[in-house]
Structures are given as C-alpha cells and as structure tokens.
Design a protein around this motif. Structure first.
Motif, PDB file in Angstrom:
ATOM      1  N   PHE A 138      44.052  38.697  27.339  1.00 58.87           N
ATOM      2  CA  PHE A 138      43.686  40.115  27.466  1.00 58.87           C
ATOM      3  C   PHE A 138      44.351  40.848  26.293  1.00 58.87           C
ATOM      4  CE2 PHE A 138      44.105  38.017  31.555  1.00 58.87           C
ATOM      5  CZ  PHE A 138      42.857  38.221  32.119  1.00 58.87           C
ATOM      6  N   PRO A 139      43.831  40.655  25.094  1.00 57.29           N
ATOM      7  CA  PRO A 139      44.522  41.086  23.865  1.00 57.29           C
ATOM      8  C   PRO A 139      44.794  42.581  23.753  1.00 57.29           C
ATOM      9  CG  PRO A 139      42.255  40.388  23.403  1.00 57.29           C
ATOM     10  CD  PRO A 139      42.554  39.966  24.799  1.00 57.29           C
ATOM     11  N   ILE A 140      43.835  43.422  24.128  1.00 56.03           N
ATOM     12  CA  ILE A 140      44.064  44.876  24.016  1.00 56.03           C
ATOM     13  C   ILE A 140      45.130  45.307  25.016  1.00 56.03           C
ATOM     14  CG2 ILE A 140      43.010  47.169  24.129  1.00 56.03           C
ATOM     15  CD1 ILE A 140      40.334  45.888  23.463  1.00 56.03           C
ATOM     16  N   PHE A 179      38.637  47.271  26.834  1.00 55.80           N
ATOM     17  CA  PHE A 179      39.889  47.479  27.569  1.00 55.80           C
ATOM     18  C   PHE A 179      39.616  47.582  29.075  1.00 55.80           C
ATOM     19  CE2 PHE A 179      43.099  50.450  29.326  1.00 55.80           C
ATOM     20  CZ  PHE A 179      44.226  49.660  29.141  1.00 55.80           C
ATOM     21  N   LEU A 180      38.609  48.352  29.461  1.00 59.21           N
ATOM     22  CA  LEU A 180      38.256  48.466  30.878  1.00 59.21           C
ATOM     23  C   LEU A 180      37.824  47.114  31.436  1.00 59.21           C
ATOM     24  CD1 LEU A 180      36.291  51.855  30.866  1.00 59.21           C
ATOM     25  CD2 LEU A 180      38.655  51.466  31.588  1.00 59.21           C
ATOM     26  N   GLN A 181      37.111  46.332  30.649  1.00 63.00           N
ATOM     27  CA  GLN A 181      36.705  44.996  31.090  1.00 63.00           C
ATOM     28  C   GLN A 181      37.916  44.089  31.276  1.00 63.00           C
ATOM     29  OE1 GLN A 181      33.864  43.732  28.125  1.00 63.00           O
ATOM     30  NE2 GLN A 181      32.365  45.304  28.700  1.00 63.00           N
ATOM     31  N   TYR A 185      46.410  47.700  42.007  1.00 61.98           N
ATOM     32  CA  TYR A 185      46.995  48.435  40.888  1.00 61.98           C
ATOM     33  C   TYR A 185      46.077  48.387  39.667  1.00 61.98           C
ATOM     34  CZ  TYR A 185      50.771  49.603  37.493  1.00 61.98           C
ATOM     35  OH  TYR A 185      51.559  50.169  36.515  1.00 61.98           O
ATOM     36  N   PHE A 186      45.578  47.208  39.341  1.00 61.21           N
ATOM     37  CA  PHE A 186      44.675  47.093  38.205  1.00 61.21           C
ATOM     38  C   PHE A 186      43.378  47.872  38.451  1.00 61.21           C
ATOM     39  CE2 PHE A 186      47.142  43.144  37.192  1.00 61.21           C
ATOM     40  CZ  PHE A 186      47.584  43.562  35.948  1.00 61.21           C
ATOM     41  N   TYR A 196      41.608  55.372  37.236  1.00 61.65           N
ATOM     42  CA  TYR A 196      42.366  56.528  36.750  1.00 61.65           C
ATOM     43  C   TYR A 196      42.023  56.815  35.299  1.00 61.65           C
ATOM     44  CZ  TYR A 196      46.567  59.390  35.805  1.00 61.65           C
ATOM     45  OH  TYR A 196      47.451  60.394  35.464  1.00 61.65           O
ATOM     46  N   ILE A 197      42.021  55.770  34.493  1.00 61.25           N
ATOM     47  CA  ILE A 197      41.697  55.933  33.083  1.00 61.25           C
ATOM     48  C   ILE A 197      40.245  56.368  32.909  1.00 61.25           C
ATOM     49  CG2 ILE A 197      41.383  54.637  30.932  1.00 61.25           C
ATOM     50  CD1 ILE A 197      43.919  53.029  31.767  1.00 61.25           C
TER      51      ILE A 197
END
Length: 425
Positions: free
Chosen positions: A199-201, A230-232, A256-257, A263-264
């Motif tokens: 999950f690099p980003i 990022f959302l993915q 949480y994830f 939220y984002i």
C-alpha cells in the motif's frame, strides 16, 4: 418625481410595519398562561455538580428510564460548561443507580477504543490528566468542567462495575492520539503480517493522515489519480484486516480503515458544515452507533453523548436526517432523548450574553427563576402548548419555531450556562 416620492412613502411604511412586528410585545396573557404550564410540569433540580450528594431530585429518571435501552444526551453548543457538568452528574447517577455502564461519544470509533483500552491497561503510559485526549475532542476533556467525569471513568475501571467508553463518529477526534496514529497502525499491520509495502501511498503518508482531511493539502501531495488510489488502498487494508481472526482489536481496526476512508471522502466531496456533509456523516454515525449498541454492547443500557442537532428524532430538513431519527426508528420508545437549553451564556468577563429573541420559550423558562429544571415532554398532555409549535434556541442558540416535542423527549434547562474553563498547562 411623483414616482420617487411614492417609492419613498412605501419604503417608510414598510420599515414602520416591520419594526412594529419585530418589536411588539408578547401578549401578557399568553406569557402568563405559558408560565403557568411550565411551572406545572417542570421538575426542579438541585444541582449540576457531580459532588452533590443528595440525589433525590434525580429519582424522577428512575421511572422515566425504567424500560429504556438508549439514552441520548445532547448539548446546545460544544462550549457549554454547565451542560457538561450536568451531563456528568447524570451519568454518574445512572451508572450507580440504573445500571448504565456504557457511554458512547460523538467521537471516533477507533480513537475512543484506544482511550478505553488505555484506561484499562495503561500500555501507552498516557498521563491521567491527558488520557481523555486519546479519544475525545478537546472540548470534552481538556476543561475544568470535564475532568471530574474523566476521573470518574478511570476510577470505575478498577471496580466491579466499570464504565465502557466508545464512539461512533467517522472523524479523527483524539488530539493526543495524533502523533501516535502512524506508529500504532504500523505495529498492528506488522503483528498481523500485513505488508504495508503493498500500500505504497498509505505507507508514504502514514504520518500525515490528520492532514488528509484538508482538500488543499491533499491536492499538493497527491497527483493525478493518486487520490482514488489512496482510497482504494484504504479499502484494501480494510479487506485484509477482515480476513484475520474476529478479535475485538481486529474488528476495530477494520472499522477504523472504513471510517478513515469515509471521513476523508466526506471532506474531499462536501463543504464542511453543509447539509450534504451533515447527512453523509450522520447516516454513517447512525450505522456505527447501531452496530455498537447491537453487537459490541448487546443487552447493555447505553448513554449517547452528542450535540443537540444530531440527537433530533425528527427529520431536520428534506436533505438532512439526523442521527437521532435513525435511533428512534430502530429502538422506538426504548430510546429517550434529552436536549439541553439555556436562557443565556455567562462569559469570564461581562454579564450574561447570547440571550434569546423575544418569542423564544427560554424567556418563559427564565421567568420561573429556577436555576435548573427538567421537563418530561412525553408525559405532558397533547393540548399543552409544549406539545405544539413554539420558538426555542435549543439548536445552537438560533431562534427556531418547530414542534420540538417530536425531536426530543425531555428538556434539561440551565438558566445561565457558563463557558468552558480550559485547563492551563
């Protein structure tokens, strides 16, 4: 010239009529009748202090909440210090006398879970006076009015009847937790053999998550399709955690994830404070809260701490259905909503301010000369003006006319509310 004169005369008449409507006195007979009704149905309360020892005035709640499962405690604004004191006294009484052992805040699910765990096990070595900041927004812990309740929560953890604290919001709420998020996430993923490099980003920005709610900041650091990527990645992390054993810790991290992604998304998609933003957030808070009540705290009585506007059981507008309406739909009369209102606000300097407009019911309440009282709207006859439309400042001190008895079940009135007193460090 005649046309100009005519426009001038019409303007003067319009101003005269407007002033007459705005400044006319409330009919004295109406005031007397309404005051008599309020006097008839009010239940005076002796104190709002947790240290007050005579709880005879609170025994009214023994019968009101006899068959209750979910009690929602609202607040007009997030700076109402006296309201927080009153809620604290009520929570202590309900815990010690009516078996309410769960308090769920309008705060992050994960953040409040971390706070609750720290109160039990102290693995993060957080100081007692800052422990509330792991899970709660600052206005709910870092003030003189809140510290007695935070201390009470911690005291119950070593008793046979501890209070469990949780949350149902999608937002980051724990300011003290801000600088610990990245490390806690890395440690969790490492313990469970989830390779963060996939999950690099997320891996690169893991210590900047608090900044990802600001669209301008995100636009600077994420380019091209990286926002969607990022959302993915957040979805991928959630799915990876869901494959683990269903322990309480694994479950809260999966949620949480999911909350983080929502939220984002909310902040990127909707303007803060807009109706669409409120609707998006409340619908997800309701989903989280119902999960907490039915799964995590099944067969337990639950106290919900939130703002008045989120507590309302009736649709606020055609585009906004508050959290409370979902709870009322799910639990019916087994849910009870208490909202708080005041005549004015006492600031550190100067006299009381933020008084209501002349039509507001808070003027009638003020005329009772009763510092604190409770109105159980459920038991008031339908013929009463209290069960019809009236003006109140119970929603963020704004004069609004509604049939308020459809939005909540009881009013906790504090005549002069004090603003929060920050703890100086």
């Amino acid at each position: 010239m005649k046309k100009i004169l005519a426009i001038f005369i019409i303007s003067v008449l319009a101003i005269f009529l407007l002033n007459k409507m705005v400044y006319q006195k409330v009919p004295e007979q109406d005031t007397k009748e309404q005051l008599a009704e309020v006097e008839r149905y009010k239940h005076p309360l002796k104190s709002i202090s947790m240290e007050y020892r005579d709880n005879s005035d609170l025994k009214i709640f023994d019968s009101i909440l006899k068959d209750n499962k979910v009690l929602i405690l609202g607040e007009n604004t997030h700076v109402d210090g006296s309201t927080f004191e009153a809620k604290s006294r009520l929570i202590k009484y309900l815990h010690e006398n009516l078996n309410y052992n769960v308090v769920l805040y309008e705060a992050g699910q994960y953040d409040t879970w971390v706070m609750n765990e720290e109160m039990k096990y102290h693995q993060l070595k957080t100081s007692a006076d800052s422990i509330g900041g792991l899970g709660l927004f600052e206005h709910w812990w870092n003030a003189k009015e809140n510290q007695p309740l935070i201390q009470y929560y911690q005291k119950t953890k070593t008793s046979a009847n501890p209070i469990e604290i949780g949350g149902f919001d999608i937002q980051f709420s724990g300011g003290v937790l801000s600088f610990k998020r990245g490390k806690l996430l890395k440690d969790f993923l490492s313990r469970n053999a989830i390779n963060i490099n996939n999950f690099p980003i997320f891996n690169k920005r893991i210590n900047e998550l608090n900044n990802f709610i600001y669209p301008k900041y995100v636009s600077r650091v994420l380019k091209g399709n990286q926002k969607n990527e990022f959302l993915q990645e957040l979805t991928g992390l959630e799915q990876a955690v869901l494959k683990l054993e269903k322990t309480p810790e694994n479950t809260i991290y999966a949620r949480y994830f999911n909350d983080m992604k929502n939220y984002i998304t909310k902040n990127w998609k909707y303007k803060s404070g807009s109706v669409k933003s409120m609707q998006f957030r409340d619908s997800l808070m309701a989903k989280n809260l119902i999960y907490q009540i039915d799964s995590v705290y099944k067969d337990k009585k639950v106290i919900v701490w939130c703002a008045n506007i989120h507590s309302f059981a009736e649709r606020y507008s055609k585009d906004y259905l508050p959290l409370g309406s979902y709870i009322r739909s799910k639990y019916g009369q087994a849910s009870y909503i208490i909202d708080f209102s005041s005549y004015a606000q006492q600031y550190e300097t100067g006299g009381p301010a933020d008084k209501p407009g002349k039509w507001a019911i808070e003027n009638i309440f003020h005329k009772t000369k009763t510092p604190y009282f409770f109105l159980n709207l459920r038991n008031i006859p339908e013929s009463s003006f209290l069960k019809k439309e009236f003006v109140s400042t119970i929603n963020q001190r704004v004069d609004m006319k509604k049939n308020w008895s459809r939005s909540f079940d009881g009013i906790f009135y504090i005549d002069i509310n004090t603003v929060l007193t920050p703890i100086k460090k």
